[in-house]
Design a protein around this motif. Structure first.
Motif, PDB file in Angstrom:
ATOM      1  N   THR A   1      12.000  -3.857   4.857  1.00 32.96           N
ATOM      2  CA  THR A   1      13.047  -2.888   4.550  1.00 32.96           C
ATOM      3  C   THR A   1      14.241  -3.590   3.931  1.00 32.96           C
ATOM      4  O   THR A   1      14.590  -4.708   4.316  1.00 32.96           O
ATOM      5  CB  THR A   1      13.486  -2.160   5.830  1.00 32.96           C
ATOM      6  N   ALA A   2      14.885  -2.912   2.963  1.00 35.19           N
ATOM      7  CA  ALA A   2      16.076  -3.456   2.314  1.00 35.19           C
ATOM      8  C   ALA A   2      16.864  -2.304   1.705  1.00 35.19           C
ATOM      9  O   ALA A   2      16.331  -1.194   1.540  1.00 35.19           O
ATOM     10  CB  ALA A   2      15.696  -4.469   1.234  1.00 35.19           C
ATOM     11  N   PRO A   3      18.116  -2.544   1.346  1.00 40.41           N
ATOM     12  CA  PRO A   3      18.891  -1.481   0.700  1.00 40.41           C
ATOM     13  C   PRO A   3      18.391  -1.103  -0.687  1.00 40.41           C
ATOM     14  O   PRO A   3      18.693  -0.018  -1.176  1.00 40.41           O
ATOM     15  CB  PRO A   3      20.304  -2.077   0.615  1.00 40.41           C
ATOM     16  N   VAL A   4      17.627  -1.996  -1.347  1.00 40.91           N
ATOM     17  CA  VAL A   4      17.151  -1.725  -2.693  1.00 40.91           C
ATOM     18  C   VAL A   4      15.739  -2.277  -2.848  1.00 40.91           C
ATOM     19  O   VAL A   4      15.407  -3.328  -2.281  1.00 40.91           O
ATOM     20  CB  VAL A   4      18.098  -2.336  -3.754  1.00 40.91           C
ATOM     21  N   LEU A   5      14.899  -1.570  -3.612  1.00 39.80           N
ATOM     22  CA  LEU A   5      13.524  -1.994  -3.882  1.00 39.80           C
ATOM     23  C   LEU A   5      13.280  -1.885  -5.382  1.00 39.80           C
ATOM     24  O   LEU A   5      13.606  -0.855  -5.994  1.00 39.80           O
ATOM     25  CB  LEU A   5      12.536  -1.136  -3.096  1.00 39.80           C
ATOM     26  N   ILE A   6      12.698  -2.918  -5.959  1.00 42.71           N
ATOM     27  CA  ILE A   6      12.460  -2.975  -7.402  1.00 42.71           C
ATOM     28  C   ILE A   6      10.965  -3.132  -7.650  1.00 42.71           C
ATOM     29  O   ILE A   6      10.330  -4.053  -7.131  1.00 42.71           O
ATOM     30  CB  ILE A   6      13.241  -4.138  -8.040  1.00 42.71           C
ATOM     31  N   GLY A   7      10.406  -2.240  -8.449  1.00 35.52           N
ATOM     32  CA  GLY A   7       8.999  -2.304  -8.813  1.00 35.52           C
ATOM     33  C   GLY A   7       8.795  -3.104 -10.081  1.00 35.52           C
ATOM     34  O   GLY A   7       9.325  -2.750 -11.140  1.00 35.52           O
ATOM     35  N   ALA A   8       8.050  -4.191  -9.964  1.00 36.64           N
ATOM     36  CA  ALA A   8       7.676  -5.015 -11.117  1.00 36.64           C
ATOM     37  C   ALA A   8       6.171  -5.218 -11.085  1.00 36.64           C
ATOM     38  O   ALA A   8       5.662  -6.294 -11.408  1.00 36.64           O
ATOM     39  CB  ALA A   8       8.404  -6.354 -11.072  1.00 36.64           C
ATOM     40  N   ASP A   9       5.456  -4.174 -10.697  1.00 38.97           N
ATOM     41  CA  ASP A   9       4.036  -4.289 -10.396  1.00 38.97           C
ATOM     42  C   ASP A   9       3.129  -3.768 -11.505  1.00 38.97           C
ATOM     43  O   ASP A   9       2.031  -3.266 -11.250  1.00 38.97           O
ATOM     44  CB  ASP A   9       3.704  -3.612  -9.061  1.00 38.97           C
TER      45      ASP A   9
ATOM     46  N   VAL B   1       0.813  -1.223   0.000  1.00 40.92           N
ATOM     47  CA  VAL B   1       0.000   0.000   0.000  1.00 40.92           C
ATOM     48  C   VAL B   1       0.842   1.265   0.000  1.00 40.92           C
ATOM     49  O   VAL B   1       0.317   2.354  -0.257  1.00 40.92           O
ATOM     50  CB  VAL B   1      -0.971   0.007   1.201  1.00 40.92           C
ATOM     51  N   ALA B   2       2.139   1.146   0.296  1.00 37.36           N
ATOM     52  CA  ALA B   2       3.005   2.325   0.302  1.00 37.36           C
ATOM     53  C   ALA B   2       4.449   1.899   0.093  1.00 37.36           C
ATOM     54  O   ALA B   2       4.866   0.823   0.533  1.00 37.36           O
ATOM     55  CB  ALA B   2       2.869   3.095   1.618  1.00 37.36           C
ATOM     56  N   VAL B   3       5.195   2.767  -0.605  1.00 39.68           N
ATOM     57  CA  VAL B   3       6.622   2.566  -0.852  1.00 39.68           C
ATOM     58  C   VAL B   3       7.333   3.865  -0.492  1.00 39.68           C
ATOM     59  O   VAL B   3       6.912   4.951  -0.906  1.00 39.68           O
ATOM     60  CB  VAL B   3       6.883   2.203  -2.331  1.00 39.68           C
ATOM     61  N   ARG B   4       8.415   3.745   0.267  1.00 44.42           N
ATOM     62  CA  ARG B   4       9.184   4.917   0.677  1.00 44.42           C
ATOM     63  C   ARG B   4      10.668   4.585   0.652  1.00 44.42           C
ATOM     64  O   ARG B   4      11.063   3.422   0.612  1.00 44.42           O
ATOM     65  CB  ARG B   4       8.788   5.365   2.095  1.00 44.42           C
ATOM     66  N   GLN B   5      11.493   5.618   0.703  1.00 47.83           N
ATOM     67  CA  GLN B   5      12.934   5.424   0.795  1.00 47.83           C
ATOM     68  C   GLN B   5      13.566   6.618   1.489  1.00 47.83           C
ATOM     69  O   GLN B   5      12.982   7.701   1.567  1.00 47.83           O
ATOM     70  CB  GLN B   5      13.552   5.230  -0.587  1.00 47.83           C
ATOM     71  N   ASN B   6      14.786   6.401   2.009  1.00 55.39           N
ATOM     72  CA  ASN B   6      15.610   7.490   2.499  1.00 55.39           C
ATOM     73  C   ASN B   6      17.034   7.253   2.011  1.00 55.39           C
ATOM     74  O   ASN B   6      17.255   6.430   1.117  1.00 55.39           O
ATOM     75  CB  ASN B   6      15.526   7.621   4.023  1.00 55.39           C
ATOM     76  N   ALA B   7      17.989   7.930   2.581  1.00 54.69           N
ATOM     77  CA  ALA B   7      19.353   7.821   2.096  1.00 54.69           C
ATOM     78  C   ALA B   7      19.962   6.449   2.335  1.00 54.69           C
ATOM     79  O   ALA B   7      20.920   6.067   1.650  1.00 54.69           O
ATOM     80  CB  ALA B   7      20.223   8.889   2.762  1.00 54.69           C
ATOM     81  N   ASP B   8      19.419   5.687   3.271  1.00 56.25           N
ATOM     82  CA  ASP B   8      20.041   4.424   3.672  1.00 56.25           C
ATOM     83  C   ASP B   8      19.287   3.179   3.225  1.00 56.25           C
ATOM     84  O   ASP B   8      19.886   2.102   3.126  1.00 56.25           O
ATOM     85  CB  ASP B   8      20.193   4.376   5.199  1.00 56.25           C
ATOM     86  N   SER B   9      17.970   3.286   2.978  1.00 57.17           N
ATOM     87  CA  SER B   9      17.192   2.084   2.694  1.00 57.17           C
ATOM     88  C   SER B   9      15.887   2.450   2.008  1.00 57.17           C
ATOM     89  O   SER B   9      15.512   3.619   1.899  1.00 57.17           O
ATOM     90  CB  SER B   9      16.902   1.318   3.989  1.00 57.17           C
ATOM     91  N   ALA B  10      15.198   1.416   1.532  1.00 60.43           N
ATOM     92  CA  ALA B  10      13.846   1.550   0.966  1.00 60.43           C
ATOM     93  C   ALA B  10      12.959   0.558   1.679  1.00 60.43           C
ATOM     94  O   ALA B  10      13.427  -0.466   2.192  1.00 60.43           O
ATOM     95  CB  ALA B  10      13.862   1.288  -0.541  1.00 60.43           C
ATOM     96  N   TRP B  11      11.662   0.851   1.720  1.00 56.91           N
ATOM     97  CA  TRP B  11      10.769  -0.073   2.410  1.00 56.91           C
ATOM     98  C   TRP B  11       9.376  -0.066   1.781  1.00 56.91           C
ATOM     99  O   TRP B  11       8.974   0.885   1.118  1.00 56.91           O
ATOM    100  CB  TRP B  11      10.684   0.248   3.902  1.00 56.91           C
ATOM    101  N   ALA B  12       8.696  -1.185   1.987  1.00 55.25           N
ATOM    102  CA  ALA B  12       7.326  -1.371   1.504  1.00 55.25           C
ATOM    103  C   ALA B  12       6.439  -1.684   2.685  1.00 55.25           C
ATOM    104  O   ALA B  12       6.800  -2.506   3.540  1.00 55.25           O
ATOM    105  CB  ALA B  12       7.274  -2.507   0.494  1.00 55.25           C
ATOM    106  N   THR B  13       5.280  -1.046   2.717  1.00 51.56           N
ATOM    107  CA  THR B  13       4.285  -1.315   3.752  1.00 51.56           C
ATOM    108  C   THR B  13       3.145  -2.106   3.137  1.00 51.56           C
ATOM    109  O   THR B  13       2.601  -1.715   2.100  1.00 51.56           O
ATOM    110  CB  THR B  13       3.746  -0.005   4.350  1.00 51.56           C
ATOM    111  N   THR B  14       2.803  -3.231   3.749  1.00 51.00           N
ATOM    112  CA  THR B  14       1.764  -4.104   3.211  1.00 51.00           C
ATOM    113  C   THR B  14       0.410  -3.752   3.790  1.00 51.00           C
ATOM    114  O   THR B  14       0.299  -2.981   4.751  1.00 51.00           O
ATOM    115  CB  THR B  14       2.097  -5.575   3.513  1.00 51.00           C
ATOM    116  N   GLY B  15      -0.626  -4.352   3.215  1.00 45.87           N
ATOM    117  CA  GLY B  15      -1.985  -4.069   3.653  1.00 45.87           C
ATOM    118  C   GLY B  15      -2.267  -4.457   5.081  1.00 45.87           C
ATOM    119  O   GLY B  15      -3.169  -3.894   5.714  1.00 45.87           O
ATOM    120  N   ASP B  16      -1.531  -5.402   5.630  1.00 43.44           N
ATOM    121  CA  ASP B  16      -1.742  -5.801   7.017  1.00 43.44           C
ATOM    122  C   ASP B  16      -0.839  -5.049   7.984  1.00 43.44           C
ATOM    123  O   ASP B  16      -0.745  -5.405   9.163  1.00 43.44           O
ATOM    124  CB  ASP B  16      -1.541  -7.307   7.186  1.00 43.44           C
ATOM    125  N   GLY B  17      -0.149  -4.003   7.485  1.00 43.88           N
ATOM    126  CA  GLY B  17       0.647  -3.156   8.355  1.00 43.88           C
ATOM    127  C   GLY B  17       2.087  -3.580   8.531  1.00 43.88           C
ATOM    128  O   GLY B  17       2.849  -2.913   9.241  1.00 43.88           O
TER     129      GLY B  17
END
Length: 363
Positions: free
Chosen positions: A132-140, A112-128
């Motif tokens: 988090t990981a150093p890299v996030l790839i969108g294949a959606d 439901v949400a994708v964010r990043q900062n200088a150190d990492s990226a993270w995804a928030t799922t529908g169940d809350g």
């Protein structure tokens, strides 16, 4: 030794699964998040280059990925290009991912949400839950949440002005079946027909894709297209009976046998999907610690016939760029990926737009 760079891949369709497998081959641990359940019916078909696939994800993973498509007909195992149903490929890639210890594949997990900062990226799922990981790839896919979150200045793929009717019809096995892909034009329409490998039954299956620019108003009435943005395809139950009757009559008039027979069989069984075509010319493929692959990155008309191999090239390139990257060098690695893939993706989409503009206007 484990790779120091875990990755999140959002989207478990073909592009996401191929990317996850390519990253795992490079030793990268992947969390792959997919909103849909494991079984995903789809009526489309495509051709897969076995050698290209093996180079991207490895020989054993490629063998597993193609097993559902090649198992019915041993002759396809020797061909360079394998004709396959989308659902068979999806099953094969899913099975290959399940056998890969570096991939954690989570179905029924909407992001439901994708964010990043200088150190990492993270995804928030529908169940809350937050991953988090150093890299996030969108294949959606063409309505990518990752793209709209990362590139809000250019978020949407545009309606190309026509739709694609998709189905797989059955005809008696004793009927004459073409050996190769058919590309036909008649009455302002285009048709792509592709025979599927025999499975030993009393019928042969013919896949078909019918390009139609005359029913855009129906798409808008149904809410499938709003403000030049495609929001969803139409399933069989969404299509009025009058449209089925019109298509059956037009198929009998426009297309020769066995294609007209296969189309009318699909229509009679109400086993048809109506997919409005979108196009998206990318301006960027990466920003910070987030990158895009497949239809999230670039959406060409299916008339190019290059959607699948281009997504596979994306998977290969991003895995290669990240293979030796440390967490602190992710942004540089993703810019390398963008440099390698952006111009080719732009050329592909724009080449298809020449067809789309002339076809949509004519229709």
């Amino acid at each position: 030794m484990p790779h120091p760079l875990p990755a999140i891949v959002i989207g478990g369709s073909l592009a996401g699964l191929m990317t996850g497998l390519a990253l795992a081959r490079a030793g990268i641990r992947v969390t792959l998040l997919e909103r849909a359940p494991a079984d995903r019916p789809n009526g489309a078909a495509l051709a897969v280059d076995r050698a290209q696939l093996a180079r991207a994800i490895g020989r054993e993973a490629a063998r597993r990925a193609l097993a559902p498509a090649t198992g019915r007909d041993p002759r396809t195992a020797r061909n360079g290009s394998v004709p396959a149903l989308w659902r068979d490929l999806h099953t094969g890639f899913r099975d290959a991912a399940a056998c890969e210890p570096l991939i954690e594949l989570r179905h029924n997990t909407p992001v439901v949400a994708v964010r990043q900062n200088a150190d990492s990226a993270w995804a928030t799922t529908g169940d809350g839950d937050t991953i988090t990981a150093p890299v996030l790839i969108g294949a959606d896919g063409h309505r990518s949440l990752v793209r709209s979150s990362t590139f809000p200045e250019h978020p949407d793929a545009a309606f190309a002005g026509y739709t694609l009717w998709l189905g797989i019809g059955e005809i008696p096995a004793r009927s004459g079946v073409p050996d190769n892909l058919a590309i036909l034009a008649a009455d302002g329409y285009y048709l792509l027909g592709y025979p599927l490998p025999p499975d030993g039954s009393a019928v042969r299956r013919l896949g078909w894709a019918w390009y139609d620019a005359t029913r855009n108003e129906m798409l808008r009435r149904k809410g499938s297209v709003r403000d030049h943005v495609v929001h969803h395809s139409l399933s069989a139950g969404d299509i009025p009976d009058s449209i089925y009757d019109e298509l059956a009559a037009e198929a009998a008039r426009a297309w020769p046998r066995p294609w007209s027979t296969a189309i009318r069989d699909s229509l009679h069984r109400r086993d048809v999907t109506c997919t409005p075509i979108t196009e998206y010319v990318p301006e960027r493929l990466a920003r910070g610690r987030v990158a895009l692959v497949g239809d999230a990155a670039h959406v060409p008309t299916p008339m190019t016939g290059m959607g699948f191999p281009t997504s596979l090239d994306d998977a290969t390139a991003i895995a290669r760029a990240l293979a030796d990257a440390a967490p602190e060098s992710v942004e540089k690695a993703l810019l390398t990926y963008e440099d390698q893939r952006l111009a080719a993706a732009q050329r592909l989409v724009r080449s298809g737009q020449h067809f789309s503009r002339s076809f949509a206007i004519a229709g």
